[in-house]
Design a protein around this motif. Sequence first.
Motif, mmCIF file in Angstrom:
data_model
loop_
_atom_site.group_PDB
_atom_site.id
_atom_site.type_symbol
_atom_site.label_atom_id
_atom_site.label_comp_id
_atom_site.label_asym_id
_atom_site.label_seq_id
_atom_site.Cartn_x
_atom_site.Cartn_y
_atom_site.Cartn_z
ATOM 1 N N GLY A 199 3.502 -13.192 -4.488
ATOM 2 C CA GLY A 199 3.444 -14.069 -3.264
ATOM 3 C C GLY A 199 3.445 -13.345 -2.035
ATOM 4 N N GLU A 200 4.169 -12.320 -2.238
ATOM 5 C CA GLU A 200 4.165 -11.663 -0.642
ATOM 6 C C GLU A 200 3.799 -10.250 -0.853
ATOM 7 N N LEU A 201 2.596 -10.096 -1.152
ATOM 8 C CA LEU A 201 1.769 -8.888 -1.219
ATOM 9 C C LEU A 201 1.716 -8.063 0.030
ATOM 10 N N SER A 202 2.466 -7.012 0.168
ATOM 11 C CA SER A 202 2.508 -6.203 1.471
ATOM 12 C C SER A 202 1.829 -5.011 1.469
ATOM 13 N N GLY A 203 1.926 -4.070 0.361
ATOM 14 C CA GLY A 203 1.370 -2.790 0.340
ATOM 15 C C GLY A 203 0.250 -2.794 -0.694
ATOM 16 N N LEU A 204 -0.919 -1.965 -0.699
ATOM 17 C CA LEU A 204 -1.717 -2.103 -1.604
ATOM 18 C C LEU A 204 -2.471 -0.404 -1.422
ATOM 19 N N VAL A 205 -2.601 0.111 -2.599
ATOM 20 C CA VAL A 205 -3.450 1.360 -2.915
ATOM 21 C C VAL A 205 -4.494 1.180 -3.963
ATOM 22 N N SER A 206 -5.389 2.146 -4.083
ATOM 23 C CA SER A 206 -6.460 2.206 -5.134
ATOM 24 C C SER A 206 -6.801 3.573 -5.515
ATOM 25 N N ASP A 207 -6.745 3.701 -6.842
ATOM 26 C CA ASP A 207 -7.454 4.781 -7.545
ATOM 27 C C ASP A 207 -8.749 4.805 -7.945
ATOM 28 N N GLY A 208 -9.566 4.010 -7.461
ATOM 29 C CA GLY A 208 -11.019 3.654 -7.821
ATOM 30 C C GLY A 208 -11.163 2.574 -8.869
ATOM 31 N N SER A 209 -10.339 2.703 -9.818
ATOM 32 C CA SER A 209 -10.462 1.922 -11.133
ATOM 33 C C SER A 209 -9.578 0.629 -11.071
ATOM 34 N N ARG A 210 -8.505 1.050 -10.659
ATOM 35 C CA ARG A 210 -7.309 0.103 -10.260
ATOM 36 C C ARG A 210 -6.765 -0.042 -9.100
ATOM 37 N N TRP A 211 -6.175 -1.190 -8.729
ATOM 38 C CA TRP A 211 -5.400 -1.275 -7.580
ATOM 39 C C TRP A 211 -3.786 -1.447 -7.941
ATOM 40 N N TYR A 212 -3.059 -0.939 -7.212
ATOM 41 C CA TYR A 212 -1.639 -1.133 -6.830
ATOM 42 C C TYR A 212 -1.065 -1.715 -5.935
ATOM 43 N N ALA A 213 0.021 -2.762 -6.132
ATOM 44 C CA ALA A 213 0.371 -3.678 -5.187
ATOM 45 C C ALA A 213 2.044 -3.544 -5.247
ATOM 46 N N ILE A 214 2.580 -4.153 -4.131
ATOM 47 C CA ILE A 214 3.868 -4.125 -4.084
ATOM 48 C C ILE A 214 4.207 -5.614 -3.112
ATOM 49 N N ASN A 215 5.341 -6.220 -3.395
ATOM 50 C CA ASN A 215 5.790 -7.336 -2.607
ATOM 51 C C ASN A 215 6.584 -6.742 -1.498
ATOM 52 N N ASP A 216 6.584 -7.528 -0.206
ATOM 53 C CA ASP A 216 7.691 -7.356 0.755
ATOM 54 C C ASP A 216 9.030 -7.786 0.217
ATOM 55 N N GLY A 217 9.842 -7.044 0.296
ATOM 56 C CA GLY A 217 11.248 -7.535 0.347
ATOM 57 C C GLY A 217 12.011 -6.530 -0.826
ATOM 58 N N GLY A 218 13.123 -6.899 -1.422
ATOM 59 C CA GLY A 218 14.050 -6.151 -1.947
ATOM 60 C C GLY A 218 14.233 -6.461 -3.320
ATOM 61 N N THR A 219 15.655 -6.279 -3.953
ATOM 62 C CA THR A 219 16.228 -6.601 -5.327
ATOM 63 C C THR A 219 15.704 -5.475 -6.255
ATOM 64 N N LYS A 220 14.266 -5.183 -6.368
ATOM 65 C CA LYS A 220 14.151 -4.281 -7.425
ATOM 66 C C LYS A 220 12.756 -3.583 -7.093
ATOM 67 N N VAL A 221 12.423 -2.408 -7.628
ATOM 68 C CA VAL A 221 11.408 -1.555 -7.535
ATOM 69 C C VAL A 221 9.893 -2.104 -8.580
ATOM 70 N N GLN A 222 9.191 -2.702 -8.160
ATOM 71 C CA GLN A 222 7.949 -3.246 -9.207
ATOM 72 C C GLN A 222 6.687 -3.057 -8.129
ATOM 73 N N ILE A 223 5.768 -1.980 -8.996
ATOM 74 C CA ILE A 223 4.599 -1.731 -8.578
ATOM 75 C C ILE A 223 3.534 -2.548 -9.548
ATOM 76 N N PHE A 224 2.856 -3.316 -8.969
ATOM 77 C CA PHE A 224 1.806 -4.135 -9.911
ATOM 78 C C PHE A 224 0.709 -3.686 -10.006
ATOM 79 N N VAL A 225 0.139 -3.460 -11.367
ATOM 80 C CA VAL A 225 -1.049 -2.669 -11.445
ATOM 81 C C VAL A 225 -2.160 -3.777 -11.869
ATOM 82 N N LEU A 226 -2.979 -3.992 -10.880
ATOM 83 C CA LEU A 226 -4.285 -4.795 -10.761
ATOM 84 C C LEU A 226 -5.587 -4.339 -11.390
ATOM 85 N N GLY A 227 -6.205 -4.970 -12.010
ATOM 86 C CA GLY A 227 -7.675 -4.871 -12.350
ATOM 87 C C GLY A 227 -8.305 -5.268 -11.184
ATOM 88 N N ARG A 228 -9.815 -4.968 -11.232
ATOM 89 C CA ARG A 228 -10.736 -5.155 -10.146
ATOM 90 C C ARG A 228 -10.800 -6.774 -10.216
#
Length: 343
Positions: free
Chosen positions: A45-74
């Motif tokens: 719900g607080e998507l703040s950062g995004l990167v791409s490797d060409g086949s998938r996207w990787y996203a993070i939330n704004d904020g703290g508490t724990k490290v989580q990188i969400f792996v997204l399909g297209r």
Amino acid sequence: MALVSLGRAALAPVLSVLVLLGLAGPAHAAQAPEPVCSVTDKRLGELSGLVSDGSRWYAINDGGTKVQIFVLGRDCAVQRIISGSTDPYDVEDLARAADGTFWLADTGDNRKQRETIALLAVTPQGKVTLHRLTYPDGPHDAEALLLDASGTPYLVTKNPLGEAGIYRPAKALASPGPTPLERVGSINIKSTDTPGGPVAGFGSVLVTGGAVSADGKVVALRTYTDAYLFPAPDRDVAAALQREPVRVPLPDEQQGEAIAFDPDGTLLSASEGFGPIRAVRGAAALVADSAEEEGGQSAGSGGEAAGGASGQGGVDTVPGLLLAVVVAGGVVFAWTKLRKRSG
């Protein structure tokens, strides 16, 4: 992070005047952002950062508490989560190195009270390495992380009343550190009339995210409403931010903070608050086209960058804001006088 400390009603008259006084130069002929898919997973719900490797996207939330990188399909669906055990304070942006390491910018500091900030290097397997950092000139709030071709990180601060500072480590990163940062430049961004953001007009001058193209030759900064693409033919981020950028409007994003490049040069953007990931096809090529039109000349002249995001024919942020306050104050004063006379 949201502009939680600003009263929208109180700022509205001033910001309206500021928008009229300080418009940036015209946008280049980019395609309008096209929705690719919508993020609906409640965990993002607080998507703040995004990167791409060409086949998938990787996203993070704004904020703290724990490290989580969400792996997204297209299709924007969450396929899995890369988790780490570190407890961050306020993660704001995400970058990915050539070796696949993810870099999280734990650099948010709305109240400007942190003695140290941090970069978190996260392997695809979730191993986290902490790198604490210190500014040379006191605390700053920063939401943009740029990783150059050599792996050197740059931070760009978020400053509502003046120039945004550009910082990088003054020496090799230590773990846990702290490693001192050095200021290598600054950039002034003028307001635009692109709709969107949490506060109309004002959000167009705040740097909320950054990205570097896969070949390292285009550097992007974004505000809540626009993206600025800087040519980096030598892959030098600090030098790139001294040059005249191409402005690409990203209209109607509620709180746009995420920006990334696909390997083919497509520009990606997204906002907090559940919504689409949007694509601007061929965005990176606009920089080469613009450089050819202008003869490839730099807008900077050495020393600290006064980046071309200031546009043409506008008013710099601080003078523009002060002028807006004066004008708005004059309007209020005149209105008060008229009411007294008619009473």
